[in-house]
Scaffold this motif. Structure first.
Motif, PDB file in Angstrom:
ATOM      1  N   LEU A  25      31.998  79.881   4.102  1.00 31.12           N
ATOM      2  CA  LEU A  25      31.004  79.710   5.139  1.00 31.12           C
ATOM      3  C   LEU A  25      31.611  78.957   6.302  1.00 31.12           C
ATOM      4  O   LEU A  25      32.048  77.820   6.164  1.00 31.12           O
ATOM      5  N   ASP A  26      31.671  79.610   7.462  1.00 29.37           N
ATOM      6  CA  ASP A  26      32.031  78.913   8.687  1.00 29.37           C
ATOM      7  C   ASP A  26      30.709  78.624   9.415  1.00 29.37           C
ATOM      8  O   ASP A  26      29.809  78.056   8.845  1.00 29.37           O
ATOM      9  N   ALA A  27      30.589  79.017  10.677  1.00 27.47           N
ATOM     10  CA  ALA A  27      29.312  78.825  11.362  1.00 27.47           C
ATOM     11  C   ALA A  27      28.253  79.751  10.792  1.00 27.47           C
ATOM     12  O   ALA A  27      27.082  79.434  10.749  1.00 27.47           O
ATOM     13  N   ALA A  28      28.673  80.932  10.361  1.00 32.97           N
ATOM     14  CA  ALA A  28      27.738  81.878   9.754  1.00 32.97           C
ATOM     15  C   ALA A  28      28.511  82.776   8.818  1.00 32.97           C
ATOM     16  O   ALA A  28      29.662  83.099   9.041  1.00 32.97           O
ATOM     17  N   GLY A  29      27.858  83.186   7.728  1.00 33.64           N
ATOM     18  CA  GLY A  29      28.473  84.105   6.789  1.00 33.64           C
ATOM     19  C   GLY A  29      27.659  85.369   6.720  1.00 33.64           C
ATOM     20  O   GLY A  29      26.444  85.345   6.849  1.00 33.64           O
ATOM     21  N   GLN A  30      28.296  86.497   6.506  1.00 29.88           N
ATOM     22  CA  GLN A  30      27.627  87.793   6.518  1.00 29.88           C
ATOM     23  C   GLN A  30      27.344  88.241   5.090  1.00 29.88           C
ATOM     24  O   GLN A  30      28.176  88.099   4.204  1.00 29.88           O
ATOM     25  N   THR A  31      26.155  88.782   4.849  1.00 28.94           N
ATOM     26  CA  THR A  31      25.795  89.348   3.563  1.00 28.94           C
ATOM     27  C   THR A  31      25.079  90.655   3.817  1.00 28.94           C
ATOM     28  O   THR A  31      24.807  91.025   4.955  1.00 28.94           O
ATOM     29  N   ASP A  32      24.745  91.364   2.747  1.00 28.04           N
ATOM     30  CA  ASP A  32      23.961  92.584   2.882  1.00 28.04           C
ATOM     31  C   ASP A  32      22.501  92.214   3.155  1.00 28.04           C
ATOM     32  O   ASP A  32      21.856  91.576   2.338  1.00 28.04           O
ATOM     33  N   GLY A  33      21.986  92.638   4.301  1.00 26.89           N
ATOM     34  CA  GLY A  33      20.581  92.440   4.608  1.00 26.89           C
ATOM     35  C   GLY A  33      20.256  91.136   5.295  1.00 26.89           C
ATOM     36  O   GLY A  33      19.193  91.015   5.892  1.00 26.89           O
ATOM     37  N   PHE A  34      21.105  90.146   5.208  1.00 29.91           N
ATOM     38  CA  PHE A  34      20.849  88.880   5.880  1.00 29.91           C
ATOM     39  C   PHE A  34      22.163  88.173   6.176  1.00 29.91           C
ATOM     40  O   PHE A  34      23.193  88.459   5.579  1.00 29.91           O
ATOM     41  N   GLU A  35      22.102  87.279   7.130  1.00 28.95           N
ATOM     42  CA  GLU A  35      23.223  86.413   7.444  1.00 28.95           C
ATOM     43  C   GLU A  35      22.923  85.004   6.970  1.00 28.95           C
ATOM     44  O   GLU A  35      21.759  84.599   6.888  1.00 28.95           O
ATOM     45  N   VAL A  36      23.972  84.261   6.655  1.00 31.30           N
ATOM     46  CA  VAL A  36      23.853  82.868   6.253  1.00 31.30           C
ATOM     47  C   VAL A  36      24.368  82.001   7.393  1.00 31.30           C
ATOM     48  O   VAL A  36      25.546  82.079   7.751  1.00 31.30           O
ATOM     49  N   GLU A  37      23.479  81.208   7.973  1.00 30.34           N
ATOM     50  CA  GLU A  37      23.840  80.343   9.082  1.00 30.34           C
ATOM     51  C   GLU A  37      23.791  78.885   8.648  1.00 30.34           C
ATOM     52  O   GLU A  37      22.844  78.470   7.971  1.00 30.34           O
ATOM     53  N   GLU A  38      24.798  78.145   9.041  1.00 33.71           N
ATOM     54  CA  GLU A  38      24.831  76.722   8.715  1.00 33.71           C
ATOM     55  C   GLU A  38      23.989  75.945   9.711  1.00 33.71           C
ATOM     56  O   GLU A  38      24.166  76.071  10.923  1.00 33.71           O
ATOM     57  N   VAL A  39      23.074  75.143   9.197  1.00 33.83           N
ATOM     58  CA  VAL A  39      22.175  74.348  10.025  1.00 33.83           C
ATOM     59  C   VAL A  39      22.653  72.910  10.136  1.00 33.83           C
ATOM     60  O   VAL A  39      22.533  72.276  11.181  1.00 33.83           O
ATOM     61  N   ALA A  40      23.192  72.362   9.039  1.00 31.58           N
ATOM     62  CA  ALA A  40      23.668  70.981   9.020  1.00 31.58           C
ATOM     63  C   ALA A  40      24.829  70.874   8.049  1.00 31.58           C
ATOM     64  O   ALA A  40      24.979  71.695   7.127  1.00 31.58           O
ATOM     65  N   GLN A  41      25.641  69.845   8.246  1.00 33.06           N
ATOM     66  CA  GLN A  41      26.811  69.597   7.406  1.00 33.06           C
ATOM     67  C   GLN A  41      26.764  68.183   6.851  1.00 33.06           C
ATOM     68  O   GLN A  41      26.025  67.320   7.333  1.00 33.06           O
ATOM     69  N   ASP A  42      27.591  67.970   5.820  1.00 33.30           N
ATOM     70  CA  ASP A  42      27.887  66.628   5.308  1.00 33.30           C
ATOM     71  C   ASP A  42      26.644  65.867   4.867  1.00 33.30           C
ATOM     72  O   ASP A  42      26.537  64.652   5.051  1.00 33.30           O
ATOM     73  N   LEU A  43      25.705  66.565   4.249  1.00 35.47           N
ATOM     74  CA  LEU A  43      24.545  65.905   3.671  1.00 35.47           C
ATOM     75  C   LEU A  43      24.897  65.366   2.289  1.00 35.47           C
ATOM     76  O   LEU A  43      25.724  65.929   1.573  1.00 35.47           O
ATOM     77  N   SER A  44      24.223  64.287   1.905  1.00 38.82           N
ATOM     78  CA  SER A  44      24.477  63.667   0.605  1.00 38.82           C
ATOM     79  C   SER A  44      23.334  63.996  -0.346  1.00 38.82           C
ATOM     80  O   SER A  44      22.281  63.367  -0.309  1.00 38.82           O
ATOM     81  N   HIS A  45      23.531  65.013  -1.145  1.00 37.72           N
ATOM     82  CA  HIS A  45      22.538  65.455  -2.130  1.00 37.72           C
ATOM     83  C   HIS A  45      21.157  65.613  -1.500  1.00 37.72           C
ATOM     84  O   HIS A  45      20.200  64.922  -1.883  1.00 37.72           O
ATOM     85  N   PRO A  46      21.002  66.523  -0.525  1.00 33.76           N
ATOM     86  CA  PRO A  46      19.668  66.766   0.028  1.00 33.76           C
ATOM     87  C   PRO A  46      18.723  67.248  -1.066  1.00 33.76           C
ATOM     88  O   PRO A  46      19.083  68.086  -1.889  1.00 33.76           O
ATOM     89  N   TRP A  47      17.502  66.721  -1.080  1.00 36.76           N
ATOM     90  CA  TRP A  47      16.582  66.965  -2.183  1.00 36.76           C
ATOM     91  C   TRP A  47      15.307  67.686  -1.751  1.00 36.76           C
ATOM     92  O   TRP A  47      14.781  68.525  -2.471  1.00 36.76           O
ATOM     93  N   GLY A  48      14.782  67.324  -0.578  1.00 40.11           N
ATOM     94  CA  GLY A  48      13.527  67.925  -0.143  1.00 40.11           C
ATOM     95  C   GLY A  48      13.539  68.233   1.339  1.00 40.11           C
ATOM     96  O   GLY A  48      14.270  67.604   2.118  1.00 40.11           O
ATOM     97  N   MET A  49      12.707  69.212   1.743  1.00 42.10           N
ATOM     98  CA  MET A  49      12.588  69.611   3.141  1.00 42.10           C
ATOM     99  C   MET A  49      11.119  69.816   3.482  1.00 42.10           C
ATOM    100  O   MET A  49      10.311  70.181   2.633  1.00 42.10           O
ATOM    101  N   ALA A  50      10.792  69.596   4.767  1.00 43.48           N
ATOM    102  CA  ALA A  50       9.448  69.875   5.259  1.00 43.48           C
ATOM    103  C   ALA A  50       9.532  70.174   6.746  1.00 43.48           C
ATOM    104  O   ALA A  50      10.168  69.426   7.499  1.00 43.48           O
ATOM    105  N   PHE A  51       8.891  71.268   7.161  1.00 43.65           N
ATOM    106  CA  PHE A  51       8.893  71.656   8.561  1.00 43.65           C
ATOM    107  C   PHE A  51       7.752  70.980   9.306  1.00 43.65           C
ATOM    108  O   PHE A  51       6.621  70.906   8.799  1.00 43.65           O
ATOM    109  N   LEU A  52       8.028  70.511  10.513  1.00 44.34           N
ATOM    110  CA  LEU A  52       6.977  70.007  11.379  1.00 44.34           C
ATOM    111  C   LEU A  52       6.241  71.187  11.996  1.00 44.34           C
ATOM    112  O   LEU A  52       6.874  72.108  12.525  1.00 44.34           O
TER     113      LEU A  52
END
Length: 388
Positions: A25-52
């Motif tokens: 994975l660089d800035a984005a990785g290619q897959t069948d049907g979708f791309e993988v985009e990096e949003v953030a780096q160097d997180l320490s065991h991220p556990w939960g997310m919530a959108f505003l």
């Protein structure tokens, strides 16, 4: 107690949806049907997310105690001030995060985390604070509920928090890894909070209609019990049912629909085995009419699926995924996709399986329909799946 029928069982691995993944994975990785985009780096065991809501930013909780606002559009990261102190050791730390369903009119942010007493024993707690997104800080912090008892263990905190369609707060608490398998296990005893799902009002008070409020000695906050370590929880967008993913012992992992007052069997009945053996833990659940069956499970020697964060896909970006359930897999290192028809569940794809990523959480961006994936580890990325 209502008994659910097992309609589909699978420990298999499916890879059609990720054929052609590069594994890098660089800035984005290619897959069948979708791309993988990096949003953030160097997180320490991220556990939960919530959108505003009505915002481009999302909250990310990291196990070491950091809570940050991330803006995927411009890459900015703001660490929030006022985050509560947590007991960050073993599987403990800052864990899940959720917003009040009427946010920002009700500007409350809810956190689950591990906390310790003066003797070094720890437990799962639920707290809330007012979120000032512009100032990037939390204010008016209050601890709403502390699971009892405190235990000399750093394992099995559970710790997902979601709001149900009834406006109540649901929190999972793990069994803290007690090994005295049998009817005297803490998970089979609703006079404590371990191995349970809790239900609370948004202010931390106890709903009058909780199932054990009139039972002498029982914990009034308990909504269901007999759980081992539920680390995933989400609400079905059509039925409003509360779904959970639960770790078994040696395999025996489960996907459950949570019923009020339900006993989910751990450890008096399980599809798993004791670690390192083929010895079953408790009875065959199919022989117990007093327990609630999982809607999907992995039997001993199937390879299992250590499950974590989960969500139903209800976005517009991937029409073929509408109504599917996505569940993070830790040891198996992929994102599982499951088709769901009522209580008929089938595993159909294993996404991102060539990346070597332990998947901790997954959420749908309510604005774009992108699927966000938190990878568990040191220096871990946060990525999103977007249409190809």
């Amino acid at each position: 107690m209502k008994r659910r029928t097992i309609l589909s069982v699978s420990g298999g691995i499916f890879s059609a949806a990720v054929a052609g993944c590069t594994g890098v994975l660089d800035a984005a990785g290619q897959t069948d049907g979708f791309e993988v985009e990096e949003v953030a780096q160097d997180l320490s065991h991220p556990w939960g997310m919530a959108f505003l809501p009505d915002d481009t930013r999302l909250l990310v909780a990291e196990r070491d105690g950091r809570l940050s606002l991330h803006d995927p559009d411009d890459g900015t990261v703001e660490e929030l001030e006022g985050t509560p102190s947590v007991y960050a050791d073993g599987q403990g730390g800052l864990l899940d995060v959720a917003l009040h369903p009427d946010f920002p009119d009700e500007p409350w942010l809810y956190l689950t985390y591990s906390t310790a007493n003066d003797d070094g024993e720890s437990t799962t707690a639920l707290g809330r604070s007012r979120l000032d997104g512009e100032a990037a800080r939390l204010e008016d912090a209050e601890e709403l509920y502390v699971a009892e008892p405190f235990v000399d263990s750093d394992d099995h905190y559970g710790s997902r928090v979601v709001f149900g369609d009834d406006g109540r707060v649901y929190v999972t608490v793990g069994d803290r890894a007690f090994k005295n398998f049998g009817p005297d296990h803490v998970s089979q005893d609703p006079t404590n909070d371990l191995g349970t799902t809790l239900r609370l009002e948004p202010d931390g008070s106890i709903p009058d209609d909780n199932p054990f409020v009139d039972e002498s000695g029982a914990k009034d906050a308990v909504f269901s019990y007999g759980h081992r370590n539920s680390q995933g929880m989400t609400v079905h967008p059509e039925t409003g049912d509360l779904w959970q993913s639960e770790h078994g012992e040696e395999d025996g992992d489960e996907i459950n629909i949570v019923e009020e007052g339900g006993n989910y069997g751990w450890p008096v009945a399980s599809y798993g085995c004791e670690y390192g053996t083929d010895d079953p833990v408790g009875d065959d659940p199919r022989r117990r009419e007093d327990l609630v069956d999982p809607v999907f499970y992995w039997e001993c020697n199937s390879g299992g699926f250590p499950p974590t964060g989960m969500t139903f896909y209800d976005g517009d970006a991937f029409p073929d995924w509408e109504g599917d359930l996505f569940v993070g897999n830790l040891a198996g290192a992929y994102l599982g996709r499951f088709t769901v028809d009522g209580t008929d569940v089938e595993e159909t794809d294993s996404l991102l399986e060539d990346r070597g990523w332990r998947i901790r959480d997954v959420e749908v961006d309510p604005e774009t329909g992108a699927l966000y994936v938190a990878v568990d580890g040191e220096n871990a990325p946060l990525v999103r799946l977007v249409p190809d």
